[in-house]
Each structure stands twice: as structure tokens, then as C-alpha cells.
Design a protein around this motif. Structure first.
Motif, short mmCIF file in Angstrom:
data_model
loop_
_atom_site.label_atom_id
_atom_site.label_comp_id
_atom_site.label_asym_id
_atom_site.label_seq_id
_atom_site.Cartn_x
_atom_site.Cartn_y
_atom_site.Cartn_z
N ALA A 285 -1.35 10.45 -19.06
CA ALA A 285 -2.63 9.74 -19.16
C ALA A 285 -2.84 8.85 -17.94
CB ALA A 285 -2.66 8.91 -20.43
N MET A 286 -1.78 8.17 -17.53
CA MET A 286 -1.83 7.25 -16.40
C MET A 286 -1.67 8.01 -15.09
SD MET A 286 0.95 4.22 -15.63
CE MET A 286 2.14 5.36 -14.90
N ASP A 287 -0.73 8.97 -15.07
CA ASP A 287 -0.42 9.74 -13.87
C ASP A 287 -0.67 11.22 -14.14
OD1 ASP A 287 0.52 10.65 -11.47
OD2 ASP A 287 2.63 10.27 -11.90
N ASP A 288 -1.90 11.71 -13.88
CA ASP A 288 -2.98 10.97 -13.28
C ASP A 288 -4.26 11.27 -14.03
OD1 ASP A 288 -4.47 9.49 -11.38
OD2 ASP A 288 -4.78 11.27 -10.17
N GLY A 289 -4.13 11.43 -15.36
CA GLY A 289 -5.32 11.70 -16.14
C GLY A 289 -6.45 10.72 -15.84
N GLY A 290 -6.10 9.45 -15.76
CA GLY A 290 -7.09 8.40 -15.50
C GLY A 290 -7.81 8.61 -14.18
N GLY A 291 -7.05 8.92 -13.13
CA GLY A 291 -7.64 9.14 -11.81
C GLY A 291 -8.57 10.34 -11.81
N ALA A 292 -8.15 11.42 -12.51
CA ALA A 292 -8.99 12.61 -12.59
C ALA A 292 -10.28 12.30 -13.34
CB ALA A 292 -8.21 13.73 -13.28
N VAL A 293 -10.14 11.57 -14.45
CA VAL A 293 -11.31 11.34 -15.29
C VAL A 293 -12.32 10.40 -14.63
CG1 VAL A 293 -12.05 10.20 -17.42
CG2 VAL A 293 -10.35 12.03 -17.50
N LYS B 209 2.82 -2.80 -13.88
CA LYS B 209 3.68 -2.09 -14.84
C LYS B 209 3.68 -0.57 -14.62
CE LYS B 209 3.38 -5.45 -18.58
NZ LYS B 209 2.83 -5.71 -19.91
N TYR B 210 3.01 -0.11 -13.58
CA TYR B 210 2.85 1.34 -13.37
C TYR B 210 4.18 2.09 -13.51
CZ TYR B 210 1.42 5.68 -11.04
OH TYR B 210 1.16 6.99 -10.74
N PHE B 211 5.22 1.58 -12.84
CA PHE B 211 6.49 2.33 -12.82
C PHE B 211 7.31 2.16 -14.10
CE2 PHE B 211 5.36 2.22 -8.30
CZ PHE B 211 5.32 3.60 -8.09
N TRP B 212 6.85 1.28 -14.99
CA TRP B 212 7.50 1.19 -16.30
C TRP B 212 7.29 2.49 -17.08
CZ3 TRP B 212 6.89 -4.12 -19.16
CH2 TRP B 212 7.18 -5.17 -18.27
N PHE B 213 6.13 3.13 -16.84
CA PHE B 213 5.72 4.28 -17.65
C PHE B 213 5.81 5.61 -16.89
CE2 PHE B 213 2.97 0.55 -18.70
CZ PHE B 213 3.51 0.26 -19.93
N MET C 38 -2.81 5.70 -8.72
CA MET C 38 -1.86 4.61 -9.03
C MET C 38 -2.27 3.92 -10.32
SD MET C 38 0.90 3.97 -7.36
CE MET C 38 1.18 2.21 -7.67
N GLY C 39 -2.89 4.69 -11.22
CA GLY C 39 -3.28 4.14 -12.51
C GLY C 39 -4.70 3.60 -12.49
N THR C 40 -5.32 3.64 -13.67
CA THR C 40 -6.67 3.08 -13.80
C THR C 40 -6.59 1.82 -14.66
OG1 THR C 40 -6.95 4.79 -15.51
CG2 THR C 40 -8.00 5.18 -13.39
N PHE C 41 -5.83 0.87 -14.14
CA PHE C 41 -5.72 -0.46 -14.76
C PHE C 41 -6.88 -1.32 -14.26
CE2 PHE C 41 -1.32 1.15 -14.26
CZ PHE C 41 -0.96 1.19 -15.59
N ARG C 42 -6.82 -2.61 -14.51
CA ARG C 42 -7.87 -3.53 -14.03
C ARG C 42 -8.01 -3.39 -12.52
NH1 ARG C 42 -11.34 -6.19 -12.30
NH2 ARG C 42 -12.08 -8.29 -12.82
N PRO C 43 -9.20 -2.91 -12.06
CA PRO C 43 -9.32 -2.69 -10.61
C PRO C 43 -9.50 -4.01 -9.85
CG PRO C 43 -11.39 -2.17 -11.71
CD PRO C 43 -10.40 -2.52 -12.80
N LEU C 44 -8.94 -4.01 -8.64
CA LEU C 44 -9.07 -5.17 -7.76
C LEU C 44 -9.99 -4.83 -6.58
CD1 LEU C 44 -5.26 -6.00 -7.71
CD2 LEU C 44 -7.03 -7.12 -9.08
N GLY C 45 -10.05 -3.56 -6.24
CA GLY C 45 -10.87 -3.12 -5.10
C GLY C 45 -10.37 -1.77 -4.63
N ILE C 46 -10.42 -1.56 -3.32
CA ILE C 46 -9.86 -0.31 -2.83
C ILE C 46 -8.93 -0.57 -1.65
CG2 ILE C 46 -11.84 1.09 -3.60
CD1 ILE C 46 -12.54 1.43 -0.63
N GLN C 47 -8.07 0.40 -1.42
CA GLN C 47 -7.24 0.45 -0.22
C GLN C 47 -7.91 1.44 0.71
OE1 GLN C 47 -3.89 1.58 -2.58
NE2 GLN C 47 -2.82 -0.33 -2.17
N PHE C 48 -7.96 1.09 1.98
CA PHE C 48 -8.75 1.90 2.91
C PHE C 48 -7.96 2.18 4.17
CE2 PHE C 48 -11.89 2.28 6.39
CZ PHE C 48 -12.60 3.38 5.92
N SER C 49 -8.04 3.43 4.62
CA SER C 49 -7.48 3.81 5.92
C SER C 49 -8.61 4.35 6.78
CB SER C 49 -6.42 4.90 5.74
OG SER C 49 -5.27 4.37 5.15
N GLY C 50 -8.74 3.77 7.96
CA GLY C 50 -9.79 4.23 8.86
C GLY C 50 -9.87 3.28 10.05
#
Lengths: 492, 492
Positions: B321-329, B449-453, B386-398
Motif C-alpha cells: 500500500a505504501m510501496d508504492d500503491g500510494g504513489g501509483a494512486v 516511519k517509512y522504513f519501519w514498514f 517514498m510514501g504518501t504520508f503528510r506532504p511537505l512539498g517536492i524534491q526537485f532536480s534540475g
């Protein structure tokens, strides 16, 4: 552990679990009635009078400042540093878990008896106890509809097994006893899944204790109860459960928070859920066991006793390091520290490592029956059974006068910042004494995560910290020694 | 997930895992060398030039304030409230986990394909991919000495099985590769147990990835690696591992933190540890699978693309669900939100649900090979993994110029306090594009807690919160839409 007495706020969950043998049911029923009627426990009764003026006692206690410092130095900074942890690790790594009636518990008792003797403690002996003997056997739960999924479960103590080949039945998911009652007409022939939210251990454990009976009353064939924990990583928790006379016995187990929540979602979508449950659980005739006792005999009043305790048995999962290996070991280590320092108090310090606590304080109850004739000689009864995490102080049950003295004793622990004196001691094993008016103390620690691991495969040495156990042992030894050495016993 | 590029601080763990097929090894080796040499990634190269003056772009972005508010209102407070969570719950409760090559993954792809079409999204189609097919089979590890104890394990992806009847061998416990080297003479014929402390995922995962090979080099017969997690309730974690050509393949699995720690203590006591390990794991021929694609086609430049993604596959435990159902959904839900609002951007918004990420970004790598001919049309590649927990923003490369524009875009998210723009996007599946200079964005959440699960039986719907997923979807849709609708593509 512990449900709450609404008058005195004393936790008493263990009492709810105290329902195996007949006399235990009576004790438990009384406490349950007390809880339900919101009556105060005996611990809340007004204080009785005492001999020596308080000012003099306070001064006497303050005189132990250097002794307390010596105990702390030895336990926390000296050669006994990390000794509790190492004793506990060696013990639980060697024996593993220690279920009432099991060979492991027998080995554990022998191990402790030998260790206590080898250390040169006094009057080391075993006191026979008959204990319940429940065997888990193989167990398995499979969701067959709406999809195949293996459910992680742990059968509950005293549960019967399923017929050979298991039980295959449709599921009715409920979130409370109220919902179960409301939907009683749907329950016949079904497996009841309880997905009750976690409120507190004391409140929520009722589902584990009575879930099977309530389900059986309305014709269910088995019950699966969401594990009693505020946090889970798909980890089922076991524990004792109670059948009620006159109600059919049905197999019962705990499943994980995650699976219970999933089944609620499936039911809300109108999906039919079918589970096959297979459990080999059996209740065998009571087995022979022992409470394990060691002492430092009192130099002036050997017949008078400060009792220090934890329970040696555990559930049949993980290592039982937290519940209650830690409590048992610091109760041993308290004597070791005092012996190392050559401290022999006026009264006897008696460490008792109880057997069969998890089945309802069985060893402790038999001990009480045997020794209550000397109740006037019991100065203070102590138990550690809520984990040996970072200690904050102690919880105390006793008269206001006794509490005032205890407050002075706790001041001696200022060097390690563990001076808190909370209301109301808890401990399945010391409850009979406290109910009868003997002052009681239990170790109070930072136990926020206790129920994350409790009665599950998570109860291992990894939850223990050597530095925290050093502090626990220092608190335990200091309180026990000073109370046992004061000129007068604590007032009742 | 992610080890760290010491120059740019970009997490790149997935790269370490990207070592299945030959070309993947080349990519991975390059990154590994970059990490080892402390060289900057391509994402750290100096910015290139751009057309429209920044002030004008900033003004243009600010013009999306009302549109952003509409997206947020719909996702967080409106009729789409909790929709991501419900989509994810229905999907993962119905399908369960979705391992590369498995029937479940096939079902999952069909489920998504149908769901995307039924919703009326555009250009819904599947792109064929050959994927690794590793099968766990039954597995079991028993400690036989110094006492009987069942070890909870999970075999590692690509591991071979044991011979029938298993492997019974003495254990050598080490806490690091250095200790293993130092004690190489003791390793022959033994099972190596790695009890490495958890430092960070990126650093510590090397034991999972290379533990078997390093052990095999010095004659060990199997390796058991402490699970890569900072916290455990006796929960083993799986994941990919790599054999090295020319080194014998030995069976390998992860055990729990608790059991690894216990074996260290036993070894320190001088106790002989013997384990019987039995694994049926097999590597089967590559299987057929698909990347799943859906679009909102651009109204002006349909050939230009903002790619939004998560991976549909998971490990073969729990629900993924977390890796990576949430990201897909949320990558699906982003399109749903924009469609509900009738928003069709200048460029095409393309959602891709990758297959076989866990085997080293296999689906995404094949997608890159197929589509890189159009790389100049790829405006921004986005991934949430990296999970769909409480979002803080985005990480960006560019480039710095692109970053400056992205900073303006993030200001649109002030109403939900998710404006953070962190350095360096991460994502196994979008790395090939970013390496080639395409701007990349990944969702940044409160993932303590991502790596707990992660990769364990703990990865269920119970770690997801509907309100947190609402916010994730709002961030995802807003960023994707605004970038896709700006007059000009992001500068490179």
C-alpha cells in the motif's frame, strides 16, 4: 496493564484476567463490581494512625542519603553497571519464553533457583503451586473470500481448539459489543471479527477477555479479536480469555490490527468474507510449578518482610523479556546490590519470582493464601510488571501517613531523577495484599510503548536498555532497603 | 529509499538495486562509481539558458493561484475528499501484493487499465515489458543450538533456494563487512549472520544487496542479514539482492533485528549457534508484464509531456500500500482531479504506472529505452515512491533556472502548507531521464516511519491516512498541471 478504578484511578486489568479458578473468579468479580459501581478500592480508605512522629521519621529517612548514593553508584556507575541487563539477556536468551505448565518455565525456575543460590543469597527455596496448563499447538487462519490471504493470529489462553480440519465460516465484522448486540440476528454460524478501536488497555482488553463468550451467546462458531495494542506492524498479540459457565465454548484468537481494519473495509463494501480457522489449542490438567524465593534476612526483625517481586512466567511467544523478565531480574538484582554493599536491613528483604501470573496471578494468589496468616508482618509489597524502561519513580498504594513517609524515601533518589510518587500501585501479584490493606509499590517507568510489544513476538531483549535497567535496579533496591531498615513498619 | 551522492546529497539507493540485467548494471555501476568517487550527478551540473525572462514566468505562475485553489478545494475539502485513499484501499484490499511476474501483478494491471478507461481518461494503454520472475516458495529458519527457536525470515529477491532438506550449519555473526574480512578464516562452511547497525537506508542496504556475495567469497554456505530498518517488532523485511559473476551463489534472507541482536549476544558469550535454513526460492524465466499509461492530452503541444508516476508492482508480502500503491494512486488521482475540473493543459499529462520497479526499475528502464528518442519533449518527470504520508512539498532536480520557476509553482500550495522545494529528486523509475538532464520531481512527505514498514508484512493500508493522501494528490495535481500549462517548457 490495567483497567481503571473510577474512584481511585487504580489500574486493575489484571483483575479482569483473574478469572481462572473459582476463588480467583470471586476476587475478580469483587473488583469488577467495584469498578462498575465506581467504588473506591481498599487502597483509597482513610489513613490509620502511627507511632513515631512524622518529623522524626522524615529525619530518619534523610539519614539514608549516603546509603542511597552508594546503591545508586554501584548500580548505575559502578561494577554492577549493566548487570540487570546482562542477567536478563543471559536468562531469556538461554530459556526463551516461559509459559505456565511448559518445560521452559520449569527450566527457568531451576535456572533462577541455581543463580540465586550461587550468588549466596539466603533462604533460597521454591514454594509449590498448581498452575493452569494451556497448550497452543498449531494454528492457522486463511481468508478464502473475497481473496486468499493468510491472517497472522495468536490463539488466546484457555481457548479450545477447532475440530480437526478447522472451521470454515462467513465472517461478521463488528466494531463494538453494542454493534454485536444490534446485529445478533446475523451472527448464527458465523465467525465474529471484532475490530474495536484501541482506547486504553484496561478498556479494550474486555474484547479479548469476553469476545468469545459474547459471540457464542448469539450462535457464532468462533471469534477473532483485533489485538489489544495502540500500534502494530502486522503483529498479533495473545493473552488470557474467559469462558462463561453455561455459554458454549468457541475457539478464539487475536488477529492483527491491519487485518481487522481490512475486513471492516471489505464488509463496508458489501463483500462476503469467508475464513478457515484451524487451532489445536488444548487445556491440560493443572501442572506443578513453583514460586521462587530468596532473601536477605532481617537483622532485628527477620519475621517482618519487605517483599520485592516480578513474575517469571511469560506468554509462549518471543522472550518475555519485558513482561516480565525485567521485573523479575531487577527484583533479584536489588538483593544482589545490597549484598554487594554488605547492607542487611532490620527487616527481611524477600524476593519472590511468581509463577503463572499470566493465567491470573495464580502463583501469587496461592502464596497469599499460604502466608496471609502473617499479614501483620508484611511491611510493604512491591512488584515491577509494567516494563523496566526509563524509571520515573514508583506508584504507591497505602494510607496518607505511609505515603508521606514514602515521599521522603523517594527524595533519596534525586541523584537519578526518579523521585515521582504516583497514586496507586498496580500488580496482579501484589493485589491480594494491597486489597487487605498492606502498603504496595510498583515501579513506574516511561512505558509509552509497552503495549506495542506486550504478549507478542515483539517482547524480546531488543526493547530493553542496559542504562534504563541500571536505574530501575537502583530505585528498586533503594526503596526496598530503606523501608526494610526504618525503625518502624509503614503505617496502615 | 536511497543512498546518498556525497556531492549533491541525492539519494540513489535504487541505483544500487539496479543491477539485474546487463544494461542496468552499467547504469548502476556508473552511479556507484559516482557515489564512491564523490562526483556530482548530472543533476548538479550548472544551469543552461532559457527564453522568457524569469520575472514574466513568475507572473505567469502566480496567475494560477485560483486554479491551484480549485484543485486543492476539490481534493481536500470537496467531493474528491478521501478518494485517493478509497481508490488505494479498494485496489490493495482486492488484489493484495503484486510481485513482478506474479498473477497478482497481472490482475493489478488489468484492474488499473479498466479503472482508468472507465473514468474516461485518454489514451489508456499498456506497454509490454519483460520482467524478472523470482518466486519465494516455502522458507523456514530454525535455530537448533544453543536452543530451539524459530527465526522469522524473508528470502531476498533473486536468491537461490537451498538444497532439499535445507542447509544445517554453524553460524558466524559479524557486525560489518570489515569484521567479515578480518574473520574470513572462520567463515568456511558457515552461515554468516550480519548484525550490522542501521545507519541510513542507503548505507545499510549494502548488506542486503551484497551480503551473500561477500559471504560466498570466503566460503560461507548461506547468509542471513539483519533487516534494513531503524525499528522492528520482530518483523523481517525483504528486498532485492545481487549476486556477482564468478562468485558462487548462496541462499540469502533477511532475519529480524531482534534475532540478529540475540545471536550477537550468544556469540559474545562463546555459545555455538547452529541454524537449519530451508528455502524453495527459484528464479524463473522473465515474464510478460506492462507499464500502464493514461493521459490528459495537451491542447496545444500534445507531443510534449509532463510525466507523473508511481510503481504498480510491490514485494510479495502485505499489500504494497505504501510501496508504492500510494504513489501509483495519487498519480492516477492527479488526472482525475484535473478531469473533474475540466482542466486540459497546453502539454500532455501522462500518468505511467511502472511495472517491476522492485527488481531494479525494469519497466521504467525499458520505457526510457523506447521513448528517449523524444527526450526533448519531456518537460518534467515526476515520481512518488517514498510514501504518501503528510506532504511537505517536492524534491526537485534540475537547473537553477528551472528550480527558480518550480519555487514559484510551490508558492501556489501555500493554502495547504506544502511549499517546500528540496534539493534533488529521487525515484528509481525517473532516474534515467534525470540522468539525461530532464528535470525531475518527487513527492516529499513526512516519511520518518517509512522504513519501519518497507518491504515487510507491515506495508498495509493501515499506514495510510485519507487526509494525508488528499493533500498528496493536491500537490501532485497542482505541480503537474501548472508545469504542463506554462507557455514554455522548463529550462534544462
Amino acid at each position: 496493564m490495567g483497567s481503571i478504578c473510577r474512584s481511585c484511578n487504580q489500574k486493575d486489568t489484571e483483575m479482569i484476567e483473574n478469572r481462572g479458578a473459582t476463588w480467583r473468579s470471586v476476587v475478580s468479580l469483587a473488583v469488577l463490581l467495584c469498578i462498575m459501581a465506581q467504588l473506591p478500592h481498599s487502597c483509597c480508605r482513610p489513613p490509620s494512625s502511627h507511632g513515631k512522629p512524622f518529623r522524626d521519621i522524615a529525619e530518619e529517612v534523610a539519614g539514608y542519603k549516603n546509603v542511597a548514593k552508594k546503591i545508586i553508584d554501584l548500580a548505575v556507575y559502578g561494577k554492577a553497571q549493566n548487570r540487570s541487563y546482562e542477567k536478563l539477556a543471559a536468562f531469556t536468551d538461554t530459556i526463551g519464553n516461559r509459559m505456565s505448565g511448559s518445560q521452559n518455565l520449569e527450566l527457568a525456575i531451576k535456572y533462577m533457583y541455581n543463580a540465586l543460590r550461587q550468588e549466596g543469597l539466603e533462604n533460597v527455596h521454591l514454594e509449590p503451586v498448581k498452575v493452569p496448563f494451556w497448550v497452543r499447538g498449531e494454528e492457522r487462519a486463511e481468508m478464502l473470500q473475497p481473496r486468499n490471504h493468510t491472517l497472522a493470529i495468536l490463539g488466546l489462553g484457555s481457548s479450545i481448539g477447532t475440530p480437526k480440519g478447522g472451521i470454515e465460516a462467513e465472517v461478521l465484522v463488528v466494531e463494538s459489543f453494542e454493534e454485536l448486540k444490534r446485529r445478533a440476528a446475523e451472527a448464527k454460524g458465523k465467525i465474529i471479527v471484532y475490530n474495536q478501536p484501541f482506547v486504553s488497555y484496561g478498556e479494550t482488553v474486555q474484547y479479548r477477555a469476553f469476545g468469545a463468550t459474547e459471540a457464542a451467546k448469539i450462535g457464532a462458531v468462533a471469534s477473532l479479536i483485533r489485538s489489544i495494542t495502540p500500534f502494530s506492524i502486522n503483529n498479533p498479540h495473545t493473552g488470557w480469555q474467559d469462558y462463561q459457565e453455561g455459554v458454549p465454548k468457541i475457539p478464539t484468537a487475536c488477529l492483527t490490527v491491519e487485518d481487522a481494519q481490512m475486513m471492516t473495509r471489505m464488509a463496508q463494501r458489501g463483500q462476503k468474507i469467508v475464513i478457515r480457522l484451524s487451532m489445536e489449542a488444548r487445556n491440560l490438567p493443572d501442572a506443578d510449578s513453583f514460586n521462587t524465593v530468596a532473601e536477605i534476612t532481617g537483622r532485628e526483625h527477620p519475621e517482618q518482610v519487605v517483599l520485592i517481586s516480578g513474575h517469571l512466567d511469560s506468554w509462549d511467544v518471543a522472550q518475555g523479556a519485558m513482561d516480565d523478565g525485567g521485573g523479575a531480574v531487577i527484583s533479584w538484582e536489588a538483593l544482589s546490590l545490597l549484598r554487594d554493599l554488605g547492607l542487611r536491613p532490620r527487616r527481611t528483604l524477600r524476593t519472590v519470582l511468581w509463577t503463572a501470573e499470566e493465567q491470573g496471578g495464580v502463583g501469587a494468589a496461592q502464596y497469599y493464601q499460604l502466608h496471609k496468616v502473617n499479614i501483620s508482618n508484611f511491611d510493604l509489597v512491591m512488584e515491577s510488571d509494567m516494563g523496566t524502561f526509563r524509571p520515573l519513580g514508583i506508584q504507591f498504594s497505602g494510607t496518607q501517613q505511609a505515603r508521606a513517609i514514602m515521599r521522603e524515601v523517594m527524595k533519596l533518589l534525586q541523584p537519578i531523577n526518579t523521585t515521582a510518587l504516583e497514586e496507586h500501585s498496580e500488580g496482579t501479584d501484589i493485589n491480594p495484599w494491597m486489597e487487605a490493606g498492606v502498603p504496595g509499590a510498583s515501579l513506574h517507568t516511561k512505558d509509552r510503548k509497552y503495549f506495542w510489544f506486550h504478549h507478542s513476538n515483539g517482547d524480546t531483549m531488543s526493547v530493553q536498555e542496559p542504562t534504563e535497567m541500571n536505574l530501575c535496579a537502583a530505585v528498586w533496591a533503594t526503596v526496598a532497603y530503606v523501608i526494610a531498615d526504618l525503625e518502624e513498619m509503614l503505617p496502615r
